[in-house]
Design a protein around this motif. Structure first.
Motif, PDB file in Angstrom:
ATOM      1  N   SER A  80       0.831  -1.207   0.000  1.00 13.53           N
ATOM      2  CA  SER A  80       0.000   0.000   0.000  1.00 13.53           C
ATOM      3  C   SER A  80       0.863   1.254   0.000  1.00 13.53           C
ATOM      4  N   TYR A  81       2.036   1.183   0.640  1.00 15.11           N
ATOM      5  CA  TYR A  81       2.932   2.341   0.673  1.00 15.11           C
ATOM      6  C   TYR A  81       3.603   2.571  -0.679  1.00 15.11           C
ATOM      7  N   VAL A  82       3.793   1.485  -1.445  1.00 16.59           N
ATOM      8  CA  VAL A  82       4.371   1.627  -2.785  1.00 16.59           C
ATOM      9  C   VAL A  82       3.415   2.427  -3.674  1.00 16.59           C
ATOM     10  N   TRP A  83       2.138   2.044  -3.669  1.00 22.80           N
ATOM     11  CA  TRP A  83       1.160   2.748  -4.496  1.00 22.80           C
ATOM     12  C   TRP A  83       0.950   4.180  -4.000  1.00 22.80           C
ATOM     13  N   ALA A  84       0.958   4.363  -2.701  1.00 23.35           N
ATOM     14  CA  ALA A  84       0.808   5.716  -2.157  1.00 23.35           C
ATOM     15  C   ALA A  84       2.007   6.590  -2.526  1.00 23.35           C
ATOM     16  N   PHE A  85       3.198   5.981  -2.573  1.00 25.84           N
ATOM     17  CA  PHE A  85       4.395   6.729  -2.985  1.00 25.84           C
ATOM     18  C   PHE A  85       4.305   7.118  -4.456  1.00 25.84           C
ATOM     19  N   LEU A  86       3.806   6.206  -5.297  1.00 30.92           N
ATOM     20  CA  LEU A  86       3.619   6.523  -6.709  1.00 30.92           C
ATOM     21  C   LEU A  86       2.599   7.652  -6.878  1.00 30.92           C
ATOM     22  N   ALA A  87       1.583   7.672  -6.023  1.00 32.17           N
ATOM     23  CA  ALA A  87       0.592   8.747  -6.067  1.00 32.17           C
ATOM     24  C   ALA A  87       1.244  10.087  -5.754  1.00 32.17           C
ATOM     25  N   ALA A  88       2.135  10.092  -4.769  1.00 32.13           N
ATOM     26  CA  ALA A  88       2.844  11.329  -4.419  1.00 32.13           C
ATOM     27  C   ALA A  88       3.731  11.789  -5.578  1.00 32.13           C
ATOM     28  N   LEU A  89       4.397  10.839  -6.249  1.00 26.92           N
ATOM     29  CA  LEU A  89       5.248  11.185  -7.388  1.00 26.92           C
ATOM     30  C   LEU A  89       4.426  11.769  -8.532  1.00 26.92           C
ATOM     31  N   PHE A  90       3.240  11.193  -8.762  1.00 26.14           N
ATOM     32  CA  PHE A  90       2.390  11.707  -9.844  1.00 26.14           C
ATOM     33  C   PHE A  90       1.979  13.143  -9.549  1.00 26.14           C
ATOM     34  N   THR A  91       1.616  13.423  -8.296  1.00 24.69           N
ATOM     35  CA  THR A  91       1.267  14.788  -7.906  1.00 24.69           C
ATOM     36  C   THR A  91       2.443  15.729  -8.155  1.00 24.69           C
ATOM     37  N   PHE A  92       3.646  15.259  -7.835  1.00 23.92           N
ATOM     38  CA  PHE A  92       4.859  16.052  -7.998  1.00 23.92           C
ATOM     39  C   PHE A  92       5.115  16.361  -9.471  1.00 23.92           C
ATOM     40  N   ALA A 216       5.533  11.767   0.114  1.00 21.31           N
ATOM     41  CA  ALA A 216       6.618  10.883  -0.315  1.00 21.31           C
ATOM     42  C   ALA A 216       7.523  10.532   0.863  1.00 21.31           C
ATOM     43  N   ARG A 217       7.845  11.520   1.683  1.00 20.43           N
ATOM     44  CA  ARG A 217       8.701  11.277   2.856  1.00 20.43           C
ATOM     45  C   ARG A 217       8.046  10.300   3.820  1.00 20.43           C
ATOM     46  N   SER A 218       6.752  10.462   4.053  1.00 20.99           N
ATOM     47  CA  SER A 218       6.036   9.576   4.967  1.00 20.99           C
ATOM     48  C   SER A 218       6.020   8.145   4.449  1.00 20.99           C
ATOM     49  N   ASN A 219       5.758   7.969   3.152  1.00 25.82           N
ATOM     50  CA  ASN A 219       5.696   6.621   2.587  1.00 25.82           C
ATOM     51  C   ASN A 219       7.062   5.955   2.522  1.00 25.82           C
ATOM     52  N   ILE A 220       8.105   6.723   2.252  1.00 27.97           N
ATOM     53  CA  ILE A 220       9.455   6.162   2.245  1.00 27.97           C
ATOM     54  C   ILE A 220       9.818   5.654   3.624  1.00 27.97           C
ATOM     55  N   SER A 221       9.486   6.431   4.662  1.00 28.94           N
ATOM     56  CA  SER A 221       9.773   6.022   6.033  1.00 28.94           C
ATOM     57  C   SER A 221       9.075   4.708   6.369  1.00 28.94           C
ATOM     58  N   LEU A 222       7.829   4.555   5.937  1.00 25.81           N
ATOM     59  CA  LEU A 222       7.083   3.331   6.226  1.00 25.81           C
ATOM     60  C   LEU A 222       7.596   2.154   5.394  1.00 25.81           C
ATOM     61  N   LEU A 223       8.038   2.411   4.172  1.00 30.85           N
ATOM     62  CA  LEU A 223       8.608   1.344   3.352  1.00 30.85           C
ATOM     63  C   LEU A 223       9.916   0.821   3.942  1.00 30.85           C
ATOM     64  N   VAL A 224      10.719   1.728   4.474  1.00 32.11           N
ATOM     65  CA  VAL A 224      11.984   1.336   5.085  1.00 32.11           C
ATOM     66  C   VAL A 224      11.731   0.485   6.331  1.00 32.11           C
ATOM     67  N   GLY A 225      10.654   0.793   7.058  1.00 30.32           N
ATOM     68  CA  GLY A 225      10.331   0.023   8.261  1.00 30.32           C
ATOM     69  C   GLY A 225      10.250   0.901   9.489  1.00 30.32           C
ATOM     70  N   ARG A 226       9.233   1.760   9.551  1.00 26.80           N
ATOM     71  CA  ARG A 226       9.116   2.698  10.666  1.00 26.80           C
ATOM     72  C   ARG A 226       8.522   2.027  11.897  1.00 26.80           C
ATOM     73  N   SER A 227       9.010   2.434  13.056  1.00 27.31           N
ATOM     74  CA  SER A 227       8.486   1.912  14.312  1.00 27.31           C
ATOM     75  C   SER A 227       7.254   2.703  14.734  1.00 27.31           C
ATOM     76  N   VAL A 228       6.578   2.232  15.769  1.00 25.99           N
ATOM     77  CA  VAL A 228       5.430   2.959  16.306  1.00 25.99           C
ATOM     78  C   VAL A 228       5.930   4.198  17.034  1.00 25.99           C
ATOM     79  N   SER A 229       5.025   5.062  17.427  1.00 29.05           N
ATOM     80  CA  SER A 229       5.401   6.285  18.134  1.00 29.05           C
ATOM     81  C   SER A 229       6.001   5.959  19.492  1.00 29.05           C
TER      82      SER A 229
END
Length: 330
Positions: A80-92, A216-229
């Motif tokens: 889901s983060y891959v597609w969301a990242f592509l959405a951010a790129l399209f907006t850009f 894009a920054r948010s989705n990259i962080s989650l793709l890399v493997g972000r921890s909980v707050s």
């Protein structure tokens, strides 16, 4: 474990936003061609980019909700983060690129042809429709923030559900863009100078760049493997430490596997007199505690470890600023 399901409320929010943006994009395009306004055409590109983004976000929800299989034992949540990242790129690329380029061209050419009235009408109608879409997104954000016991602002900053975040930011940017377009159009109408219309178009492009960069920054962080707050991390640690057989939680690591799936892994020091059966029972209780309080926790792995000797320290990680953080401390 039950198969994950598509989050109905998120799907509804995305569908409503997508339908609204498609209708608005067509109206803006017609108004832009009739009025000759660069800002209006940039807004049409903005809405078209948002429509495409909603389609990609819908794919993100559907693809990310597929159940785990042998090749993907933790499921497809991160897709889901891959597609969301592509959405951010399209907006850009599409939205911001067109708006800035067209704005610069308008300033250089400095020509205008067409009527302003139709542009004003479309801007007003678009503002009303975008407000309805944003209201739904705000309602979902408030509901989710209450469920997590936090503020809407903090929820938006830390949520792993990037589809809701994307819709909220895009609808907010759409309303701001409409106000910018109206301002530039009005100034050009009053002064007869297309400079203001071109500047408005460029500002709309910059606004889209900011939104795309944040997403894009948010989705990259989650793709890399972000921890909980940090707050949720401490609550999980307290729940583990509250298990009677547990003496101490040496190391606790978490990671989002998807918008609604969290992995918890911990090195746990059990009491010295705990038997194998006691440890198994404690592991079951720990999982029940965590999943009972936090339904989003999908996997819990506990690694029994010996008491720490004086010369041995717990594994440390770093925060985003690069400072070492001991997982035992809040």
């Amino acid at each position: 474990m039950a198969e994950p399901e598509v989050k109905t409320e998120s799907v509804g929010t995305v569908v409503v936003a997508g339908a609204a943006n498609l209708a608005i994009a067509v109206a803006k395009l017609v108004a832009g061609l009739i009025s000759g306004s660069a800002a209006m055409l940039s807004e049409a590109a903005h809405s078209l980019a948002d429509t495409t983004t909603e389609v990609l976000l819908y794919l993100a929800l559907r693809r990310g909700a597929r159940p785990a299989d042998t090749r993907h034992p933790f499921g497809y949540g991160k897709e889901s983060y891959v597609w969301a990242f592509l959405a951010a790129l399209f907006t850009f690329v599409a939205g911001a690129g067109f708006a800035i380029t067209h704005g610069v061209t308008t300033i250089l050419v400095h020509e205008h042809s067409g009527e302003y009235l139709v542009a004003y009408v479309v801007l007003a109608v678009s503002f009303a429709i975008e407000s309805v879409s944003l209201a739904r997104a705000v309602r979902q954000v408030r509901g989710e923030s209450r469920r997590w016991g936090t503020t809407p602002r903090r929820y938006l900053r830390l949520t792993a559900d990037t589809t809701v975040k994307a819709v909220f930011l895009e609808d907010s940017a759409a309303l701001i863009g409409l106000l910018i377009a109206a301002g530039g159009l009005t100034l050009s109408h009053l002064t007869g100078d297309e400079l203001y219309d071109g500047i408005a178009s460029i500002l709309i492009g910059v606004l889209l760049l900011v939104v795309a960069a944040v997403l894009a920054r948010s989705n990259i962080s989650l793709l890399v493997g972000r921890s909980v707050s940090d707050r949720l991390h401490r609550r999980i640690e307290r729940e583990l430490a509250a298990v009677p057989t547990v003496d101490r939680v040496d190391t606790l690591m978490t990671m989002f596997l998807g918008p609604d799936d969290i992995l918890v892994a911990a090195k746990v020091d059990f009491r010295d007199d705990a038997t194998g059966a006691d440890i198994e029972a404690a592991a079951d209780e720990a999982e029940r505690r965590l999943t009972g309080h936090f339904p989003e926790i999908a996997y819990v792995f506990l690694d029994p470890t010996r008491s720490r000797s004086p010369g041995r320290t717990a594994r440390t990680t770093q925060d985003e600023a690069g400072r070492p953080v001991d997982d035992r401390n809040p």
